[in-house]
Design an enzyme around this catalytic site. Structure first.
Site, PDB file in Angstrom:
ATOM      1  N   GLY A 107      90.035  80.951 124.339  1.00  0.00           N
ATOM      2  CA  GLY A 107      91.443  80.610 124.139  1.00  0.00           C
ATOM      3  C   GLY A 107      92.381  81.351 125.087  1.00  0.00           C
ATOM      4  O   GLY A 107      93.466  80.852 125.388  1.00  0.00           O
ATOM      5  N   GLU A 130      82.673  79.692 124.948  1.00  0.00           N
ATOM      6  CA  GLU A 130      82.499  79.119 123.604  1.00  0.00           C
ATOM      7  C   GLU A 130      81.074  78.627 123.344  1.00  0.00           C
ATOM      8  O   GLU A 130      80.566  78.720 122.234  1.00  0.00           O
ATOM      9  CB  GLU A 130      83.470  77.939 123.385  1.00  0.00           C
ATOM     10  CG  GLU A 130      84.915  78.345 123.172  1.00  0.00           C
ATOM     11  CD  GLU A 130      85.705  78.484 124.467  1.00  0.00           C
ATOM     12  OE1 GLU A 130      85.096  78.509 125.552  1.00  0.00           O
ATOM     13  OE2 GLU A 130      86.940  78.559 124.374  1.00  0.00           O
TER      14      GLU A 130
HETATM   15  N1  CAA Z   1      87.666  87.842 118.493  1.00  0.00           N
HETATM   16  C1  CAA Z   1      87.685  88.900 117.645  1.00  0.00           C
HETATM   17  N2  CAA Z   1      87.501  90.175 118.053  1.00  0.00           N
HETATM   18  C2  CAA Z   1      87.291  90.372 119.365  1.00  0.00           C
HETATM   19  C3  CAA Z   1      87.266  89.325 120.295  1.00  0.00           C
HETATM   20  C4  CAA Z   1      87.460  87.998 119.824  1.00  0.00           C
HETATM   21  N3  CAA Z   1      87.491  86.938 120.625  1.00  0.00           N
HETATM   22  N4  CAA Z   1      87.021  89.832 121.520  1.00  0.00           N
HETATM   23  C5  CAA Z   1      86.911  91.171 121.350  1.00  0.00           C
HETATM   24  N5  CAA Z   1      87.079  91.501 120.056  1.00  0.00           N
HETATM   25  C6  CAA Z   1      87.036  92.827 119.442  1.00  0.00           C
HETATM   26  C7  CAA Z   1      85.611  93.325 119.280  1.00  0.00           C
HETATM   27  O1  CAA Z   1      85.024  92.775 118.127  1.00  0.00           O
HETATM   28  C8  CAA Z   1      85.839  94.824 119.176  1.00  0.00           C
HETATM   29  O2  CAA Z   1      86.302  95.110 117.884  1.00  0.00           O
HETATM   30  P1  CAA Z   1      85.546  96.234 116.971  1.00  0.00           P
HETATM   31  O3  CAA Z   1      85.695  97.494 117.756  1.00  0.00           O
HETATM   32  O4  CAA Z   1      86.303  96.200 115.696  1.00  0.00           O
HETATM   33  O5  CAA Z   1      84.141  95.778 116.888  1.00  0.00           O
HETATM   34  C9  CAA Z   1      87.014  95.055 120.131  1.00  0.00           C
HETATM   35  O6  CAA Z   1      87.636  93.791 120.300  1.00  0.00           O
HETATM   36  C10 CAA Z   1      86.569  95.553 121.499  1.00  0.00           C
HETATM   37  O7  CAA Z   1      85.604  94.649 121.998  1.00  0.00           O
HETATM   38  P2  CAA Z   1      84.170  95.099 122.534  1.00  0.00           P
HETATM   39  O8  CAA Z   1      83.732  96.362 121.874  1.00  0.00           O
HETATM   40  O9  CAA Z   1      83.252  93.923 122.433  1.00  0.00           O
HETATM   41  O10 CAA Z   1      84.542  95.398 124.054  1.00  0.00           O
HETATM   42  P3  CAA Z   1      83.597  95.290 125.325  1.00  0.00           P
HETATM   43  O11 CAA Z   1      84.392  95.874 126.448  1.00  0.00           O
HETATM   44  O12 CAA Z   1      82.239  95.838 125.026  1.00  0.00           O
HETATM   45  O13 CAA Z   1      83.397  93.708 125.561  1.00  0.00           O
HETATM   46  C11 CAA Z   1      84.139  91.405 125.776  1.00  0.00           C
HETATM   47  C12 CAA Z   1      84.486  92.917 125.932  1.00  0.00           C
HETATM   48  C13 CAA Z   1      83.056  91.034 126.792  1.00  0.00           C
HETATM   49  C14 CAA Z   1      85.419  90.637 126.053  1.00  0.00           C
HETATM   50  C15 CAA Z   1      83.625  91.144 124.341  1.00  0.00           C
HETATM   51  O14 CAA Z   1      84.531  91.725 123.420  1.00  0.00           O
HETATM   52  C16 CAA Z   1      83.496  89.691 124.027  1.00  0.00           C
HETATM   53  O15 CAA Z   1      82.543  89.049 124.444  1.00  0.00           O
HETATM   54  N6  CAA Z   1      84.460  89.112 123.251  1.00  0.00           N
HETATM   55  C17 CAA Z   1      84.439  87.747 122.853  1.00  0.00           C
HETATM   56  C18 CAA Z   1      84.931  86.831 123.965  1.00  0.00           C
HETATM   57  C19 CAA Z   1      84.821  85.367 123.557  1.00  0.00           C
HETATM   58  O16 CAA Z   1      83.755  84.858 123.301  1.00  0.00           O
HETATM   59  N7  CAA Z   1      85.983  84.670 123.535  1.00  0.00           N
HETATM   60  C20 CAA Z   1      86.033  83.281 123.186  1.00  0.00           C
HETATM   61  C21 CAA Z   1      86.297  83.128 121.724  1.00  0.00           C
HETATM   62  S1  CAA Z   1      86.086  81.450 121.188  1.00  0.00           S
HETATM   63  C22 CAA Z   1      87.562  80.681 121.479  1.00  0.00           C
HETATM   64  O17 CAA Z   1      88.465  81.238 122.064  1.00  0.00           O
HETATM   65  C23 CAA Z   1      87.645  79.284 120.960  1.00  0.00           C
HETATM   66  C24 CAA Z   1      88.733  78.448 121.533  1.00  0.00           C
HETATM   67  O18 CAA Z   1      88.564  77.770 122.514  1.00  0.00           O
HETATM   68  C25 CAA Z   1      90.017  78.391 120.898  1.00  0.00           C
END
Ligand code: CAA
Length: 254
Positions: A107, A130
């Site tokens: 998003g 996604e």
């Molecule tokens: N939703 C909820 N929480 C999230 C998040 C997300 N999209 N992305 C990061 N966070 C949170 C993590 O859970 C973590 O929280 P906690 O400490 O409470 O566990 C905090 O943010 C820090 O993140 P990381 O510890 O994972 O940080 P990192 O530096 O190791 O990794 C990252 C960074 C690669 C961005 C990893 O956080 C990640 O892969 N995040 C998800 C990204 C993702 O898949 N986004 C797409 C979502 S789907 C979508 O958006 C649908 C749509 O089209 C509308």
């Protein structure tokens, strides 16, 4: 939390939910939609910049923890809310600029794609991961990525979920420039755009938004009509006359 900082005619909108890398939950996305609605209706606003708080993230996507509990109807409403925010960025009269200062995933990438112009910091990471969650992009990614980067590049990125760095994003046209600090670049362009005629910018945005869809001949006809109509504006008179008189134009938005 969404922060809106107004400096003259430029509004900087900052998504601030740093403990989740600025991922959008319902409260934050609703607040973003509401702020964008207000900015879209405000004639004083000439340019809107969207960015994320902190050094790590623009927006790391929709909140995955929230989405893990959604049923079909709730997921549809969640998609619609994201679409509404994207449409506001895409269609509001003022130009919109995404200053991508870190992760712009899912998003987050989709909101950046809805903006008119995208700049990235060198640490930016953009993508639509996604597919790794068993879902599809739901806030415009299946449509706007193809419009910005072409269908072949878009399909590869959404099918694989591969995340690109700033350098590749620039090469594939996903961002317009790479610059540190990225907000400085966005502000520089915003100041330039704020000096132009807001009427001309609004009309160009409307017409350019039609460029990749609809009927080409009808779109050209709309351009022709708009081009002509604009000659009744003070700004057009001012711009043309200033050139002839060898001076800088002053546009008043009339
Ligand atoms: N939703 C909820 N929480 C999230 C998040 C997300 N999209 N992305 C990061 N966070 C949170 C993590 O859970 C973590 O929280 P906690 O400490 O409470 O566990 C905090 O943010 C820090 O993140 P990381 O510890 O994972 O940080 P990192 O530096 O190791 O990794 C990252 C960074 C690669 C961005 C990893 O956080 C990640 O892969 N995040 C998800 C990204 C993702 O898949 N986004 C797409 C979502 S789907 C979508 O958006 C649908 C749509 O089209 C509308």
């Amino acid at each position: 939390m969404i922060l809106v900082d107004r400096e003259d005619a430029v509004a900087v909108v900052t998504v601030d939910r740093q403990d989740a890398l600025n991922a959008l939950d319902v409260a934050t996305l609703t607040e973003l939609r509401d702020r964008l609605r207000e900015l879209a209706a405000d004639d004083e606003v000439r340019v809107v910049i969207l960015t994320g708080a902190g050094e790590k993230a623009f927006v790391a996507g929709a909140d995955i923890k929230y989405m893990s509990g959604l049923d079909v109807d709730e997921a549809k409403a969640w998609g619609a809310l994201g679409h509404e925010a994207g449409r506001l960025l895409e269609t509001m009269p003022a130009p919109t600029i995404a200053a991508v200062n870190g992760f712009a995933l899912g998003g987050g990438c989709e909101l950046a794609l809805a903006c008119d112009i995208r700049y990235a910091a060198t640490n930016a990471k953009l993508g639509q991961p996604e597919v790794n969650l068993g879902i599809i992009p739901g806030w415009g990614g299946t449509q706007r990525l193809a419009r910005v980067c072409g269908l072949g590049v878009a399909k590869e990125l959404i099918f694989t979920g591969r995340v690109v760095d700033a350098e590749e994003a620039l090469r594939i046209g996903l961002v317009n420039a790479v610059h540190d600090p990225v907000l400085e670049k966005a502000r520089e362009t915003a100041a330039l755009l704020a000096s132009k005629s807001p009427i001309a910018l609004r009309l160009m945005k409307e017409l350019a938004n039609r460029a990749l869809g609809g009927d080409h001949a009808a779109n050209l006809e709309a351009e022709g009509d708009t081009f002509g109509e604009l000659f009744s504006s003070e700004d057009a008179r001012e711009g043309l006359t200033a050139f002839v008189e060898k001076r800088e134009p002053v546009f008043r938005g009339r």
